[in-house]
Design a protein around this motif. Structure first.
Motif, mmCIF file in Angstrom:
data_model
loop_
_atom_site.group_PDB
_atom_site.id
_atom_site.type_symbol
_atom_site.label_atom_id
_atom_site.label_comp_id
_atom_site.label_asym_id
_atom_site.label_seq_id
_atom_site.Cartn_x
_atom_site.Cartn_y
_atom_site.Cartn_z
ATOM 1 N N GLU A 53 1.357 3.949 -3.095
ATOM 2 C CA GLU A 53 1.072 5.361 -2.841
ATOM 3 C C GLU A 53 2.240 6.241 -3.284
ATOM 4 N N SER A 71 0.826 -1.205 0.000
ATOM 5 C CA SER A 71 0.000 0.000 0.000
ATOM 6 C C SER A 71 0.863 1.258 0.000
ATOM 7 N N GLN A 72 1.906 1.256 0.828
ATOM 8 C CA GLN A 72 2.794 2.414 0.890
ATOM 9 C C GLN A 72 3.582 2.575 -0.406
ATOM 10 N N GLN A 85 2.395 6.335 -7.098
ATOM 11 C CA GLN A 85 1.311 7.138 -7.666
ATOM 12 C C GLN A 85 1.598 8.624 -7.499
#
Length: 539
Positions: A397, A393-394, A400
């Motif tokens: 992120e 997830s990190q 992105q």
């Protein structure tokens, strides 16, 4: 398993010293009992139930013999493997009663005590005892013997005249005041496929305190490998070939682009090599077990260790890839020791669980011993899963925010693949729980091999996905870590013509991209890139 040094558990140290001692003690204890299909008994006692006393001598899935044993063969030839025959052979079985029990008998009597060996297929379990006589007794009583249904002092067995493959009994008698009685070498042929249980039983209360020693040998049609494990030998051979194919393809790709190899590629190569060795060792372990009836201690220890190492390294590979190692970050930084500590802890528990599962008799595996080691392994697996998805997830992120589109797409595919594998794992765990709950007596033993095989196959599929996503190529910087300057140009995939001359349109594109970057640096609020600058400062 019995814990003879449980006091060591009450004083744990942070460095795990006491736990390592317990694991080593458990390993040594199990290594001394690597007997598998040769079930040994060392002065074991009997358990009281109803009006009988019994000792569980073993249980295995056996296939029906392909041909009957030649009755004219000499007894000495029975010690040799007989292809196509399934049997249970009694060797050196001795019963020892207490001195007080022997003194109560008449020295002149020929039969002063009876012990029976009962072999029963699990679906015929209702034929043992007086249930068909509407009695809860297991041993025949004078009241039940009045109608001739059984003999006093013997275990009640309901023999079906239309089924000759029903429960079988072998009787051994004490003589006079002798304290010991020896059972002759008996071979019971198996002519019906099923899960078989062996019990040694006696009905005389005066024999209380009886002990048994000796061994029984169980053999299947194709060898000594138990029926529920036999398919695993073929599966191990198949997986060895699968890892070999993957290794060859990866090696060709590795050599083809060896100048552009990243550090991550070496880790993937190590996992492929470990998987190949692991499956090959398990195949040789099963093959040796099948031919001798005993587990080869050296090969088994190596196979268990390679499995533990491979599982640990595979999980660590998933974790560091999820953290963006070699792609988003050049090193793991301050969390390196935490990753190593988690890996070492997982290896210790996984190794201990493997030793308990694969050393000792097939039916020596106690629920408490397994639960003691399965729980921490399951908790550590949960820690890996949580940490992996949190890191993914990190990483997504960051990618992105930095507009690393190619890397973002790569990690999105990787995340989706892991999510599917987790869903499959959860579903399979549910099936495994249902399977074990619905089959407490191992009646579905012919399908039991698919439980461990699934996890091996799933690990292989995940490794193949990683190999595809991170395959060596002529443009490693597309997915490798680099400074942010110039990295976006490569990810946009700007084509170059031969001789290093750019097409006019491509040159214009490059200039336009550079202008956009300058504009972004001047006016971060317009394109929402202010967070990138803060991220760079934090880094």
């Amino acid at each position: 398993m019995r814990c003879r040094n449980c006091s060591a558990m009450s004083d744990p140290f942070p460095n795990g010293y006491n736990f390592c001692i317990i694991v080593m003690y458990l390993s040594c204890y199990l290594i001394s009992q690597v007997n598998a299909s040769v079930h040994e008994y060392h002065n074991e006692g009997f358990i009281h139930r109803s009006n009988s006393y019994f000792f569980h001598g073993g249980s295995e899935g056996l296939y029906a013999s392909k041909a009957r044993i030649d009755a004219d063969k000499p007894t000495s030839n029975e010690d040799k493997p007989i292809n196509g025959k399934s049997f249970i052979r009694f060797e050196s079985i001795n019963f020892r009663r207490t001195k007080l029990s022997a003194e109560k008998k008449n020295e002149m009597q020929q039969k002063t005590g009876l012990v029976e060996a009962i072999i029963v297929e699990v679906r015929d379990r209702d034929k043992i005892g007086g249930s068909y006589l509407k009695s809860d007794a297991i041993c025949c009583t004078p009241e039940l013997a009045k109608n001739g249904s059984c003999k006093v002092g013997e275990v009640i067995i309901h023999q079906d005249p239309y089924n000759l493959n029903g429960p079988k009994r072998v009787q051994t008698f004490f003589e006079g005041q002798n304290e010991e009685a020896s059972m002759g070498h008996e071979t019971i042929e198996i002519n019906s496929t099923g899960m078989y249980y062996l019990y040694f039983m006696y009905c005389d209360p005066e024999l209380k305190g009886l002990q048994i020693s000796g061994k029984t040998v169980w053999r299947n049609t194709e060898g000594y490998l138990p029926g529920k494990m036999a398919p695993l030998m073929t599966f191990s051979a198949f997986m060895s070939f699968a890892y070999l194919v993957l290794g060859l393809v990866w090696f060709v790709r590795f050599v083809q682009y060896w100048k552009d190899i990243m550090q991550l590629h070496y880790h993937i190569t190590a996992v492929i090599g470990l998987g190949m060795c692991e499956m090959a060792l398990w195949y040789f372990e099963y093959a040796n077990f099948n031919s001798t009836g005993t587990r080869p201690m050296g090969i088994t220890l190596w196979a268990v260790t390679f499995s533990a190492v491979k599982k640990t390294v595979s999980r660590l590979l998933l974790l560091v890839v999820s953290m963006g190692y070699g792609v988003v970050r050049p090193t793991l930084g301050g969390i390196t020791m935490k990753v190593i500590l988690l890996g070492v802890t997982y290896f210790i528990f996984s190794e201990a669980l493997g030793l308990v599962e694969h050393l000792g008799n097939i039916n020596d595996f106690t629920g408490k011993a397994r639960l003691l080691l399965v729980l921490p392994v399951s908790l550590l697996d949960a820690c890996f899963i949580i940490w992996i998805f949190s890191s993914l997830s990190q990483t997504l992120e960051k990618l992105q925010i930095k507009k690393s589109l190619a890397k973002f797409a790569l990690y999105q595919k990787f995340t989706n693949s892991l999510a599917v594998s987790v869903l499959l794992s959860v579903a399979w765990i549910g099936y495994e729980l249902y399977f074990n709950a619905a089959d407490p007596l191992s009646e579905l033993w012919r399908r039991a091999w698919i439980i461990p095989a699934f996890w091996t196959l799933l690990a292989y599929i995940i490794l193949v996905v990683i190999c595809i996503l991170w395959a060596p190529s002529h443009n490693p910087t597309r997915y490798a870590y680099s400074e942010e300057t110039g990295d976006d140009l490569e990810e946009e995939g700007i084509p170059l013509t031969g001789g290093g001359v750019m097409v006019a349109g491509d040159l214009a594109t490059k200039v336009d991209i550079k202008e956009r970057k300058v504009s972004s640096a001047i006016e971060p609020h317009v394109f929402g890139l202010g967070e990138d600058l803060e991220e760079d400062k934090r880094v």
